[in-house]
Design an enzyme around this catalytic site. Structure first.
Site: not given
Length: 543
Positions: A293, A327
């Protein structure tokens, strides 16, 4: 499982404590913060169950109080990475042989220890080491990590139950084996829960792990490692090392026993890893699993029907909680011109109302960015806006690193939807808005879809169901986590499995069953009760 099938039902999410004035949890947390600040931690690596100190000590400073020393950790070399791999491979046969219920109960005990005995320590080390306020630490270092541990036990138990059908005279079964070799977990600074989940999800499946956290997350990582050891994790199952990235990669990616990497971090680093692994494929016993990720340039698009209060609140929280170092943080927003003035007014008022400072003052909504490197990078973007006619700062923009790495939340209005701060990941408290003509919603959706190479999170805000449906379809591939009438942050384990595609990663959805499949290698076993004794089939006969 030889004596029974053991049940691990779907758990409830860990309740979030609110740390209200006069609450017991607030009193306990403040005492823990004071205690941690009085101590000077000497933090070893953990290799094969042993505490390893190299003497090459690196200081840990709170980002909001850079002159204070929380302690030191001992940096490792290639030798220590190799020792960690050796320890993982040595522990592997014994760990694979541990029954599922005994493996599961180690991680359930760790979750219970965090929920009770060590809650204030997980939160406290996260607050001081990563400059998170009490609420941001609570939802991360306590609740999310507890949820990861409990839900993954449940999900893995459900996977183990999945078995093939059998025809008459046979019995078929599926073994869900761990991977052959060791798994490398590389974790970021911004979420203590990610630091806990990446090594434990693989270990729970029977793998043994080399875990390398970001240097700026070592303070909370070592706290979690100590809890795992207290919960009964056998020596060598997870080996915690502090080594420079290139040093780590050189050893791990050239080892024949490398079985997979579980990564969260920058897109550039992940791309480099993938390239190196690809070049080294002939070295490995099996094809490694690559799970990552990475970055995001997360969006909010408001429709002309949107409530300005909802839009402003989603942006103030989504862009600026934990200083935008998520994020998933909202970093670009598209506002229709019919509500733009009101949204901007509320954004300006909201930013001006934020208190900024140390995590020890619980009234501070904003704390420091993680380190000087991040500070300088973010400040450069802000400084460049001041010299550019294509954009302007409408609120915020002050930067000061005299005491800690403080950057005032900043809202930029871009005249050009392709302006640099609308496109590049900044990873700080910077939000760029673009005002579009309210009649051009559909065209703006296409703009949102094409502006960024990332596809992690995004949100649409609208009171018009047709507009919501249109946005949901048009932005199908623009975000792996998509939100309607909400901010694009705050995914909860079991509720919103997390991950994105495109340049945002492999979308293997942490907090779901999907992620665990990546750390398993299935073996099908067929047993025949009455084996054939003649090769011939009936069709061979003519009479």
């Amino acid at each position: 499982m030889s004596l029974g099938y053991f049940s691990y039902p779907l758990p409830a999410n860990e309740p979030v404590l609110n740390y209200a004035p006069g609450s017991k949890e607030k009193e306990t947390l403040k005492k823990t913060l004071a205690l941690l600040k009085k101590q000077e931690a000497d933090i070893p690596m953990y290799i094969g169950g042993k505490e390893v100190r190299t003497g090459k000590k690196i200081a840990i400073h709170p980002p909001h109080e850079k002159n204070h020393v929380l302690g030191y950790f001992h940096e490792g070399t290639e030798k220590h990475v190799q020792q960690a791999i050796d320890a993982a491979l040595e522990a592997k046969p014994g760990w694979e042989a541990v029954t599922w219920e005994n493996r599961a109960n180690i991680f359930l005990k760790a979750a219970d220890l965090i929920a009770t005995k060590y809650r204030s320590y997980m939160n406290g080390t996260t607050m001081l080491g990563q400059s998170k306020n009490a609420y941001q630490a609570e939802i991360d270092a306590a609740c999310e990590i507890i949820d990861f541990l409990k839900f993954n036990v449940h999900y893995l138990s459900e996977i183990y139950k999945q078995q093939p059908i059998s025809s008459a005279g046979t019995h078929n079964r599926m073994e869900w084996r761990p991977l052959e070799g060791f798994v490398l977990a590389v974790t970021p600074f911004n979420f203590t829960a990610i630091g806990g989940n990446l090594p434990t999800s693989a270990a729970m499946c029977g793998n043994t792990v080399v875990w390398k956290p970001a240097y700026t997350q070592v303070y909370s990582a070592q706290m979690f490692m100590r809890i795992l050891k207290e919960a009964g994790l056998p020596d060598g199952v997870i080996n915690l090392v502090y080594a420079d990235g290139p040093v780590l990669g050189k050893v791990c990616f050239s080892h024949p026993g490398f079985a997979g990497v579980h990564f969260t971090g920058s897109t550039g680093v992940f791309n480099s890893m993938w390239k190196t692994i690809g070049e080294n494929i002939p070295l490995y016993k099996s094809y490694p699993r690559i799970v990552g990720e990475t970055g995001g340039k997360d969006f909010v698009i408001a429709h002309k029907s949107a409530d300005p209060d909802v839009v402003a609140t989603a942006l103030l929280r989504g862009a600026f909680e934990f200083q935008g170092q998520k994020c998933s943080a909202a970093s670009r927003a598209y506002i229709p011109d019919n509500i733009a003035d009101e949204v901007k007014r509320q954004l300006i008022a909201g930013v001006k109302s934020f208190k900024m400072g140390s995590v020890e003052d619980f009234s501070n909504f904003i704390n420091a960015v993680i380190d000087e490197r991040a500070f300088d990078k973010i400040k450069k973007y802000i400084d460049n806006v001041r010299k550019d006619k294509k954009a302007e700062i409408i609120v915020g923009g002050k930067c000061d690193k005299s005491i800690g790495y403080f950057i005032q939340p900043t809202v930029i209005e871009a005249k050009d939807p392709g302006y640099v701060t609308m496109c590049e990941e900044i990873f700080g408290p910077v939000l760029t808005i673009y005002v579009y003509k309210s009649k051009k919603f559909e065209e703006t959706l296409e703009l949102v879809n094409k502006t960024s190479p990332y596809a992690l999170t995004g949100a649409v805000i609208s009171r018009n169901r047709e507009a919501v449906d249109l946005a949901t379809r048009a932005l199908r591939h623009a975000a792996g986590n998509f939100y309607i009438n909400d901010k694009p942050t705050g995914a909860v384990v079991g509720q919103q499995p997390f991950g994105g595609a495109r340049a945002s990663g492999t979308n293997d959805k942490a907090g779901s069953m999907l992620n665990l499949y990546r750390w398993l290698s299935a073996r099908t076993i067929k047993e025949t009760f009455n084996p054939s004794t003649d090769y011939g089939y009936p069709f061979l006969g003519e009479k």
